[in-house]
Design a protein around this motif. Structure first.
Motif, short mmCIF file in Angstrom:
data_model
loop_
_atom_site.label_atom_id
_atom_site.label_comp_id
_atom_site.label_asym_id
_atom_site.label_seq_id
_atom_site.Cartn_x
_atom_site.Cartn_y
_atom_site.Cartn_z
N MET A 1 0.84 -1.18 0.00
CA MET A 1 0.00 0.00 0.00
C MET A 1 0.89 1.25 0.00
O MET A 1 1.88 1.31 0.72
CB MET A 1 -0.89 -0.01 1.25
N ASN A 2 0.53 2.23 -0.79
CA ASN A 2 1.26 3.49 -0.87
C ASN A 2 0.29 4.61 -0.57
O ASN A 2 -0.67 4.82 -1.31
CB ASN A 2 1.88 3.65 -2.27
N GLN A 3 0.52 5.33 0.52
CA GLN A 3 -0.35 6.43 0.92
C GLN A 3 0.48 7.64 1.29
O GLN A 3 1.67 7.51 1.60
CB GLN A 3 -1.23 6.03 2.11
N GLN A 4 -0.15 8.81 1.29
CA GLN A 4 0.51 10.02 1.76
C GLN A 4 -0.55 11.01 2.19
O GLN A 4 -1.70 10.93 1.75
CB GLN A 4 1.39 10.63 0.67
N LEU A 5 -0.17 11.93 3.07
CA LEU A 5 -1.08 13.00 3.44
C LEU A 5 -1.18 13.98 2.29
O LEU A 5 -0.17 14.37 1.72
CB LEU A 5 -0.58 13.73 4.69
N GLY A 6 -2.39 14.39 1.97
CA GLY A 6 -2.59 15.33 0.88
C GLY A 6 -2.70 16.77 1.36
O GLY A 6 -2.11 17.68 0.79
N GLN A 7 -3.46 16.96 2.45
CA GLN A 7 -3.60 18.29 3.01
C GLN A 7 -4.09 18.20 4.45
O GLN A 7 -4.64 17.18 4.85
CB GLN A 7 -4.54 19.16 2.18
N ILE A 8 -3.86 19.26 5.18
CA ILE A 8 -4.26 19.35 6.57
C ILE A 8 -5.06 20.63 6.72
O ILE A 8 -4.61 21.71 6.32
CB ILE A 8 -3.02 19.39 7.49
N ALA A 9 -6.26 20.52 7.27
CA ALA A 9 -7.11 21.70 7.47
C ALA A 9 -6.59 22.50 8.66
O ALA A 9 -6.29 21.95 9.72
CB ALA A 9 -8.56 21.28 7.71
N LEU A 10 -6.47 23.80 8.47
CA LEU A 10 -6.00 24.70 9.50
C LEU A 10 -7.03 25.82 9.66
O LEU A 10 -7.27 26.58 8.71
CB LEU A 10 -4.63 25.28 9.10
N LEU A 11 -7.63 25.91 10.83
CA LEU A 11 -8.63 26.94 11.08
C LEU A 11 -7.99 28.32 11.12
O LEU A 11 -6.96 28.50 11.78
CB LEU A 11 -9.35 26.68 12.40
N VAL A 12 -8.60 29.26 10.42
CA VAL A 12 -8.13 30.64 10.39
C VAL A 12 -9.34 31.57 10.51
O VAL A 12 -10.46 31.18 10.16
CB VAL A 12 -7.34 30.96 9.09
N PRO A 13 -9.14 32.81 10.98
CA PRO A 13 -10.27 33.72 11.08
C PRO A 13 -10.62 34.43 9.77
O PRO A 13 -11.75 34.87 9.58
CB PRO A 13 -9.82 34.74 12.13
N ASP A 14 -9.65 34.54 8.86
CA ASP A 14 -9.86 35.30 7.63
C ASP A 14 -8.96 34.73 6.53
O ASP A 14 -7.76 34.54 6.75
CB ASP A 14 -9.51 36.78 7.88
N TYR A 15 -9.53 34.48 5.37
CA TYR A 15 -8.76 33.89 4.28
C TYR A 15 -7.61 34.78 3.83
O TYR A 15 -6.46 34.34 3.72
CB TYR A 15 -9.65 33.62 3.06
N ASP A 16 -7.89 36.04 3.55
CA ASP A 16 -6.87 36.92 2.98
C ASP A 16 -5.72 37.19 3.94
O ASP A 16 -4.56 37.21 3.53
CB ASP A 16 -7.50 38.23 2.49
#
Length: 128
Positions: A1-16
């Protein structure tokens, strides 16, 4: 099996504000910024050369807003590897990044800990 993390969600107050910090202060690349609705965007950033991305997720309610900067319960949450510790360490300090632990030489490499704009703790490491 070959797996990897693709992305990690990080909470932020404002996108920009988050995009500005992660791209201009930490030098990450903006991978994607797609508008999904009037209040939601799909925003991904990553350090140069990384295949794992941070998904900058705008907190949607009070419960999520209370977790910004505390997603790991006050422990180091993310680990950023570099190929030149002192080059990047001095660059980050010049840009106002707050290091809460002085650099040290460990068996695995050179390491320090910094806080990002929201208080998340990062291990900053040049591996041996």
């Amino acid at each position: 099996m070959n797996q990897q993390l693709g992305q990690i969600a990080l909470l932020v107050p404002d996108y920009d504000e988050a995009i500005e910090y992660y791209t201009n202060t930490l030098g990450f690349h903006l991978i994607e910024d797609t508008v999904l609705s009037d209040v939601k965007r799909w925003v991904r950033v990553a350090p140069p050369g990384s295949t794992c991305h941070l998904l900058l997720a705008k907190a949607a309610d009070e419960l999520q807003r209370n977790q910004i900067g505390f997603q790991a319960g006050g422990r180091v949450f993310l680990f950023l590897y570099t190929d030149n510790f002192y080059r990047d360490y001095h660059n980050y300090r010049a840009k106002g990044v707050e290091f809460i632990r002085e650099p040290s030489e460990e068996a695995f490499g050179t390491v320090s800990v910094f806080k990002d704009l929201y208080g998340n703790l990062w291990d900053f490491i040049e591996r041996k």
